[in-house]
Design an enzyme around this catalytic site. Structure first.
Site, PDB file in Angstrom:
ATOM      1  N   ASP A  90      -2.421  -1.604  10.316  1.00 51.86           N
ATOM      2  CA  ASP A  90      -2.587  -1.840   8.859  1.00 51.86           C
ATOM      3  C   ASP A  90      -3.246  -3.048   8.433  1.00 51.86           C
ATOM      4  O   ASP A  90      -3.814  -3.223   7.276  1.00 51.86           O
ATOM      5  CB  ASP A  90      -1.309  -1.549   7.778  1.00 51.86           C
ATOM      6  CG  ASP A  90      -0.940  -0.270   7.969  1.00 51.86           C
ATOM      7  OD1 ASP A  90      -1.558   0.776   8.161  1.00 51.86           O
ATOM      8  OD2 ASP A  90       0.146  -0.008   7.542  1.00 51.86           O
ATOM      9  N   LYS A  97       0.814  -1.245   0.201  1.00 56.95           N
ATOM     10  CA  LYS A  97       0.049   0.010   0.251  1.00 56.95           C
ATOM     11  C   LYS A  97       0.890   1.199   0.171  1.00 56.95           C
ATOM     12  O   LYS A  97       1.961   1.216   0.485  1.00 56.95           O
ATOM     13  CB  LYS A  97      -1.054   0.019   1.155  1.00 56.95           C
ATOM     14  CG  LYS A  97      -0.165   0.062   2.502  1.00 56.95           C
ATOM     15  CD  LYS A  97       0.178   1.393   3.074  1.00 56.95           C
ATOM     16  CE  LYS A  97       0.821   1.448   4.523  1.00 56.95           C
ATOM     17  NZ  LYS A  97       1.604   2.324   4.841  1.00 56.95           N
TER      18      LYS A  97
HETATM   19  P1  ATP Z   1       3.778  -0.426   7.912  1.00 61.60           P
HETATM   20  O1  ATP Z   1       3.802   0.412   6.574  1.00 61.60           O
HETATM   21  O2  ATP Z   1       2.666  -1.200   8.104  1.00 61.60           O
HETATM   22  O3  ATP Z   1       4.140   0.591   8.994  1.00 61.60           O
HETATM   23  P2  ATP Z   1       6.391  -1.253   7.134  1.00 61.60           P
HETATM   24  O4  ATP Z   1       6.318  -1.738   5.860  1.00 61.60           O
HETATM   25  O5  ATP Z   1       7.042  -0.063   7.549  1.00 61.60           O
HETATM   26  O6  ATP Z   1       5.051  -1.465   7.859  1.00 61.60           O
HETATM   27  P3  ATP Z   1       7.418  -3.865   7.395  1.00 61.60           P
HETATM   28  O7  ATP Z   1       7.649  -4.342   6.094  1.00 61.60           O
HETATM   29  O8  ATP Z   1       6.034  -4.600   7.884  1.00 61.60           O
HETATM   30  O9  ATP Z   1       7.452  -2.339   7.765  1.00 61.60           O
HETATM   31  O10 ATP Z   1       8.534  -4.538   8.573  1.00 61.60           O
HETATM   32  C1  ATP Z   1       8.698  -4.002   9.991  1.00 61.60           C
HETATM   33  C2  ATP Z   1       9.386  -4.967  10.550  1.00 61.60           C
HETATM   34  O11 ATP Z   1       8.462  -6.286  10.876  1.00 61.60           O
HETATM   35  C3  ATP Z   1      10.657  -5.729  10.230  1.00 61.60           C
HETATM   36  O12 ATP Z   1      11.791  -5.069  10.324  1.00 61.60           O
HETATM   37  C4  ATP Z   1      10.410  -7.001  10.574  1.00 61.60           C
HETATM   38  O13 ATP Z   1      11.322  -6.965  11.766  1.00 61.60           O
HETATM   39  C5  ATP Z   1       9.245  -7.333  11.013  1.00 61.60           C
HETATM   40  N1  ATP Z   1       8.491  -8.182  10.465  1.00 61.60           N
HETATM   41  C6  ATP Z   1       7.722  -9.225  10.814  1.00 61.60           C
HETATM   42  N2  ATP Z   1       7.022  -9.941   9.813  1.00 61.60           N
HETATM   43  C7  ATP Z   1       7.237  -9.542   8.756  1.00 61.60           C
HETATM   44  C8  ATP Z   1       7.155  -9.769   7.412  1.00 61.60           C
HETATM   45  N3  ATP Z   1       6.082 -10.675   7.166  1.00 61.60           N
HETATM   46  N4  ATP Z   1       7.390  -9.155   6.553  1.00 61.60           N
HETATM   47  C9  ATP Z   1       8.281  -8.078   6.630  1.00 61.60           C
HETATM   48  N5  ATP Z   1       8.723  -7.715   8.207  1.00 61.60           N
HETATM   49  C10 ATP Z   1       8.287  -8.275   9.083  1.00 61.60           C
END
Ligand code: ATP
Length: 319
Positions: free
Chosen positions: A163, A15
């Site tokens: 989210d 997203k």
């Molecule tokens: P959001 O946009 O919802 O704030 P994000 O995209 O910034 O999330 P994610 O990619 O979800 O962040 O990753 C945040 C942290 O979550 C990572 O550093 C990792 O340690 C942990 N994590 C747990 N499960 C997953 C997964 N399936 N994929 C990626 N990261 C994960």
């Protein structure tokens, strides 16, 4: 009656936040938001496979389940119970009354193998982990014949992260509260994005802490974004893109401001940090323009992809 599937696949989009305003900090430390989210065509795929061996073919064996998890991503993505896809599986197990076990404790206990093909950048503000949690709930709801409806899945999703409820349905939505209350938004047209990706993640809690220090100024409203989406007006959408967390992300990672400026100078209609960053997305006027801009700004990011939105929601398939 058709046999239950032993193998399902869920392709789930990432997203972008087209609008994000922080409305204040609650006593529990969470921030209240108003945000408009739209799915984009950078996808992860989760494959779930049920291995029935020996006695586990009996329905009673389903009272216990072992989860085995693997992925093809780098070390930033956990392979254990910290992975949101595994947490989602365990949350669904509790909901349907399944007990957890491990391979050594019981013979004949069925194993659900989860394998994640990771393409959504990690820690990038593109809801990668949340998308995987949603994919896991949807896949296992089918694989285990749990038969929860989308409302029930969204309730479980809200326990897993702000989210995740959005990721269950995808499309375009406005979210309020801590982000878990969502309503679908009317949208026309297809939008073309240049997605500027940084390999070094930004931690969401750290960005919020920086926000508490640097703030953003003003009390912006999502009306202009919602109006642009309603009429399918890419130029108006570009001008209305807004993120209150952007100043905090730039404070922590000053080079990101240069990335956003480069997108604008290369001809984007608007450019903004997605979520808590560090991904910076630029809206282009057409698919061709997006490809051309991506080439121009390539040096400003670790990686640049072209994507379109809205990208629908999770897609379930068998086999
Ligand atoms: P959001 O946009 O919802 O704030 P994000 O995209 O910034 O999330 P994610 O990619 O979800 O962040 O990753 C945040 C942290 O979550 C990572 O550093 C990792 O340690 C942990 N994590 C747990 N499960 C997953 C997964 N399936 N994929 C990626 N990261 C994960």
């Amino acid at each position: 009656m058709a046999a239950s599937p032993t193998h399902v696949r869920v392709r789930v989009p990432s997203k972008v936040n087209l609008f994000l305003a922080v409305r204040g900090r609650r006593d529990d430390g969470y921030h209240e938001l108003v945000t408009v989210l739209q799915t984009v065509s950078i996808h992860d795929t989760l494959v779930a496979r049920l291995e029935r061996t020996g006695a586990s073919a009996h329905p009673a064996a389903r009272r216990f389940m072992e989860i085995a998890f693997s992925h093809d991503a780098d070390g930033a993505v956990p392979t254990d119970d910290d992975n949101l896809a595994v947490q989602a599986a365990r949350r669904l197990m509790r909901e349907v009354g399944m007990g957890a076990t491990d391979r050594t404790s019981q013979c004949g206990v069925p194993v659900t193998q989860l394998h994640l093909r990771k393409r959504i950048p990690t820690g990038a503000g593109m809801a990668g982990g949340s998308a995987d949690a949603a994919a896991s709930l949807i896949a296992l709801n089918h694989l285990w014949d749990a038969d929860l409806d989308s409302y029930q899945l969204r309730e479980l999703a809200a326990d897993l992260g702000a989210d995740v409820p959005f990721c269950i349905n995808g499309g375009t939505a406005i979210a309020t509260g801590i982000g878990t209350s969502t309503a679908q938004v009317l949208t026309r047209g297809t939008y073309y994005w240049v997605v500027g990706i940084s390999d070094e993640p930004l931690s969401t809690p750290e960005v919020y802490r920086a926000y508490d220090t640097v703030g953003s100024g003003g009390e912006p409203e999502p009306d202009a974004v919602l109006q642009a989406l309603r009429t399918g007006d890419a130029e108006a959408l570009g001008a209305a893109l807004h993120n209150d967390l952007e100043a905090a992300a730039f404070h922590l990672r000053p080079a990101l401001a240069g990335g956003r400026d480069a997108l604008m100078e290369a001809g984007c209609l608007g450019a903004v940090v997605s979520g808590s960053g560090p991904t910076v997305v630029g809206l282009a006027g057409s698919a061709q323009q997006a490809t051309a801009i991506a080439e121009v700004v390539a040096d400003g990011f670790d990686r640049v992809e072209v994507a379109l939105s809205p990208a629908g929601g999770p897609e379930l398939s068998y086999g």
